[in-house]
Design a protein around this motif. Structure first.
Motif, PDB file in Angstrom:
ATOM      1  N   PRO A  58       0.766  -1.178  -0.014  1.00  6.96           N
ATOM      2  CA  PRO A  58       0.050  -0.114  -0.028  1.00  6.96           C
ATOM      3  C   PRO A  58       0.875   1.104   0.133  1.00  6.96           C
ATOM      4  O   PRO A  58       2.116   1.363   0.659  1.00  6.96           O
ATOM      5  CB  PRO A  58      -0.694  -0.199   1.376  1.00  6.96           C
ATOM      6  N   ALA A  98       0.374   5.371   0.414  1.00  4.94           N
ATOM      7  CA  ALA A  98      -0.590   6.491   1.038  1.00  4.94           C
ATOM      8  C   ALA A  98       0.296   7.732   0.728  1.00  4.94           C
ATOM      9  O   ALA A  98       0.377   8.306  -0.472  1.00  4.94           O
ATOM     10  CB  ALA A  98      -0.683   6.356   2.561  1.00  4.94           C
ATOM     11  N   GLY A  99       0.764   8.548   1.744  1.00  7.81           N
ATOM     12  CA  GLY A  99       1.744   9.524   1.382  1.00  7.81           C
ATOM     13  C   GLY A  99       2.938   9.379   0.847  1.00  7.81           C
ATOM     14  O   GLY A  99       3.688  10.059   0.099  1.00  7.81           O
ATOM     15  N   GLY A 100       3.711   8.016   0.984  1.00  7.03           N
ATOM     16  CA  GLY A 100       4.682   7.796   0.435  1.00  7.03           C
ATOM     17  C   GLY A 100       6.004   8.204   1.032  1.00  7.03           C
ATOM     18  O   GLY A 100       7.061   7.842   0.943  1.00  7.03           O
ATOM     19  N   THR A 101       5.823   8.777   2.107  1.00  8.19           N
ATOM     20  CA  THR A 101       6.952   9.394   2.834  1.00  8.19           C
ATOM     21  C   THR A 101       7.858   8.277   3.646  1.00  8.19           C
ATOM     22  O   THR A 101       9.223   8.503   3.607  1.00  8.19           O
ATOM     23  CB  THR A 101       6.709  10.217   4.209  1.00  8.19           C
ATOM     24  N   ASP A 102       7.288   7.327   4.100  1.00  5.81           N
ATOM     25  CA  ASP A 102       8.226   6.122   4.504  1.00  5.81           C
ATOM     26  C   ASP A 102       8.579   5.060   3.309  1.00  5.81           C
ATOM     27  O   ASP A 102       9.334   4.664   3.150  1.00  5.81           O
ATOM     28  CB  ASP A 102       7.446   5.160   5.545  1.00  5.81           C
ATOM     29  N   PHE A 103       7.394   5.031   2.529  1.00 10.15           N
ATOM     30  CA  PHE A 103       7.610   4.125   1.378  1.00 10.15           C
ATOM     31  C   PHE A 103       8.679   4.459   0.227  1.00 10.15           C
ATOM     32  O   PHE A 103       9.356   3.574  -0.007  1.00 10.15           O
ATOM     33  CB  PHE A 103       6.151   4.266   0.724  1.00 10.15           C
ATOM     34  N   HIS A 149      -0.946  14.791   8.326  1.00  7.91           N
ATOM     35  CA  HIS A 149      -0.736  15.307   9.671  1.00  7.91           C
ATOM     36  C   HIS A 149      -1.264  16.810   9.852  1.00  7.91           C
ATOM     37  O   HIS A 149      -1.750  17.384  10.733  1.00  7.91           O
ATOM     38  CB  HIS A 149       0.882  15.099   9.939  1.00  7.91           C
ATOM     39  N   GLY A 158       8.279  15.253  11.289  1.00  9.11           N
ATOM     40  CA  GLY A 158       9.514  15.817  10.347  1.00  9.11           C
ATOM     41  C   GLY A 158       9.215  17.305  10.245  1.00  9.11           C
ATOM     42  O   GLY A 158       9.837  17.956  10.977  1.00  9.11           O
ATOM     43  N   ILE A 176       6.731  16.908   5.006  1.00  8.71           N
ATOM     44  CA  ILE A 176       6.472  15.679   5.651  1.00  8.71           C
ATOM     45  C   ILE A 176       4.909  15.647   6.118  1.00  8.71           C
ATOM     46  O   ILE A 176       4.223  14.690   5.947  1.00  8.71           O
ATOM     47  CB  ILE A 176       7.440  15.147   6.657  1.00  8.71           C
ATOM     48  N   THR A 217       0.392  10.476   6.446  1.00  6.34           N
ATOM     49  CA  THR A 217      -0.894  10.260   6.793  1.00  6.34           C
ATOM     50  C   THR A 217      -0.831   9.687   8.088  1.00  6.34           C
ATOM     51  O   THR A 217       0.103   8.825   8.541  1.00  6.34           O
ATOM     52  CB  THR A 217      -1.599   9.468   5.775  1.00  6.34           C
ATOM     53  N   ASN A 260       1.600   6.223   9.224  1.00  7.56           N
ATOM     54  CA  ASN A 260       2.172   6.405  10.489  1.00  7.56           C
ATOM     55  C   ASN A 260       2.265   5.215  11.264  1.00  7.56           C
ATOM     56  O   ASN A 260       3.061   4.333  11.816  1.00  7.56           O
ATOM     57  CB  ASN A 260       1.764   7.744  11.169  1.00  7.56           C
ATOM     58  N   ALA A 303       0.461   2.081  10.355  1.00  2.72           N
ATOM     59  CA  ALA A 303       1.041   0.970   9.474  1.00  2.72           C
ATOM     60  C   ALA A 303       2.477   0.664   9.303  1.00  2.72           C
ATOM     61  O   ALA A 303       3.013  -0.252   9.513  1.00  2.72           O
ATOM     62  CB  ALA A 303       0.507   0.900   8.129  1.00  2.72           C
ATOM     63  N   ASP A 351       5.458   9.321  16.237  1.00  4.68           N
ATOM     64  CA  ASP A 351       5.141  10.352  17.348  1.00  4.68           C
ATOM     65  C   ASP A 351       3.808  10.433  17.606  1.00  4.68           C
ATOM     66  O   ASP A 351       3.249  11.061  18.457  1.00  4.68           O
ATOM     67  CB  ASP A 351       5.883  11.774  16.650  1.00  4.68           C
ATOM     68  N   ILE A 404      -5.624  -0.018   6.551  1.00  2.17           N
ATOM     69  CA  ILE A 404      -6.480   0.713   7.829  1.00  2.17           C
ATOM     70  C   ILE A 404      -7.229   1.713   7.106  1.00  2.17           C
ATOM     71  O   ILE A 404      -6.973   2.533   6.090  1.00  2.17           O
ATOM     72  CB  ILE A 404      -5.434   1.352   8.663  1.00  2.17           C
ATOM     73  N   LYS A 454       7.984  15.834  22.791  1.00  2.00           N
ATOM     74  CA  LYS A 454       9.001  15.127  22.210  1.00  2.00           C
ATOM     75  C   LYS A 454      10.281  15.471  22.326  1.00  2.00           C
ATOM     76  O   LYS A 454      10.451  16.926  22.363  1.00  2.00           O
ATOM     77  CB  LYS A 454       8.373  15.478  20.705  1.00  2.00           C
TER      78      LYS A 454
END
Ligand SMILES: Cc1cc2nc3c(=O)[nH]c(=O)nc-3n(C[C@H](O)[C@H](O)[C@H](O)COP(=O)(O)OP(=O)(O)OC[C@H]3O[C@@H](n4cnc5c(N)ncnc54)[C@H](O)[C@@H]3O)c2cc1C
Length: 287
Positions: A31, A33-38, A79, A103, A107, A112, A116, A118, A125, A168, A187
């Motif tokens: 999947p 989503a926003g692709g920032t980890d992907f 976010h 981020g 980010i 999303t 975050n 998944a 965070d 999700i 944080k």
């Protein structure tokens, strides 16, 4: 095979139902989503040969809707969108604070809430705030829909309890019965932006008659393989006045719920000491 990223096959569902159907047929698809980890994995060539399930066309999963009992945040809400929503801002300020530390603006505009969760990083965070608000994650798969308390979603470092073909859909945030007397989001990272947490804390506390604590919820991230509620410390406090002895006991018990490690960002000892200090100053009303 690792190496330079390759072109991939992409599935582009236009509805949640279509996404579930396609994912059910190809449970090895990834999947997006926003692709920032992907994109980090893709750039390393770690997704070569995988089919992509691009969720960006599933508009319904982007909505944030306030209802009588709480707010339903679509898994694809970013976010930034969460941080702008008036009801979320009024009722769930800890989540708003968490989203504002993810981020930096770029980010927050793409990443999303569903992504975050998944991704299930120990340093995610949003998780301490979601734990404190007792959020419920709605999932959907060809086997049907499920509602999972956020505490049951994380199975370990970067591992969730989601099954094959399970996505999700949304996150339920139930309204608190009564307003907390105190709340905290903190944080601790190396910088104010683009920093992965050394420790991340969220808490609410409600005082009743005579200063007796009626409700206390406190959660930490980056302190164990998954984010955790400090149930042992909580039970040292609920039903008692915040005397120095009660505060000391809660701080002593912090260690029973966490297992921080030494890594490139921090040490176990630093994480424990800072987290204890955050808990203590919250309970003493100094934060
Ligand atoms: C420079 C940088 C800074 C960052 N800073 C922070 C930070 O400070 N704090 C923090 O917590 N995170 C941080 N992150 C991580 C990331 O931005 C967040 O985890 C973000 O919320 C991921 O969302 P996304 O939509 O981009 O997910 P994606 O990258 O699209 O997906 C992430 C994972 O979730 C899966 N997935 C996505 N949506 C769904 C769904 N609906 N159902 C099932 N699986 C799904 C994907 O397959 C993938 O495995 C940072 C990342 C970068 C690159």
């Amino acid at each position: 095979m690792r190496g330079a990223p390759e072109t991939m096959a992409v599935l582009r569902p236009k509805s949640g139902a279509e996404a579930v159907k396609l994912y059910g047929q190809q449970t090895k698809a990834v999947p997006l989503a926003g692709g920032t980890d992907f994109m980090v994995l893709w750039n390393l060539g770690l997704l070569n040969g995988r089919t992509i399930l691009d969720l960006s066309g599933v508009r319904d999963w982007r909505k944030i809707a306030a209802a009588r009992t709480g707010v339903l945040v679509g898994s694809l809400a970013t976010h930034a969108e969460i941080g702008r929503h008036p009801t979320v801002r009024a009722e769930f300020p800890l989540l708003v604070s968490a989203c504002a530390t993810i981020g930096a603006a770029q980010i927050q505009n793409r990443g999303t809430l569903g992504g975050n969760i998944a991704n299930a990083s120990p340093a995610g965070d949003t998780f301490p705030s979601l734990l404190v608000y007792e959020a419920v994650v709605r999932t959907v798969s060809p086997r049907g829909k499920r509602k999972l308390p956020i505490s049951e979603v994380f199975a370990g470092v970067k591992r969730t309890t989601l099954g094959p073909g399970e996505l999700i859909e949304a996150v339920e945030l139930p309204f608190l019965d009564k307003r907390p007397s105190r709340r905290l989001f903190r944080k601790v990272g190396t910088r104010l932006a683009q920093a992965i947490s050394k420790t991340v804390a969220a808490g609410i506390l409600r005082l009743g008659k005579g200063g007796v604590v009626e409700d206390f919820r406190f959660a930490l991230g980056s302190m164990a393989p998954t984010a955790v509620r400090l149930t042992e410390a909580e039970s040292a406090v609920v039903g008692f006045k915040l005397t120095p002895a009660v505060v000391d006991e809660a701080c002593r018990r912090l260690e029973r719920s966490v297992s921080p490690i030494d890594d490139i960002r921090s040490t176990r000892e630093y994480r424990l000491e800072v987290s204890r200090n955050i808990l203590r100053s919250f309970l003493e009303g100094n934060q």
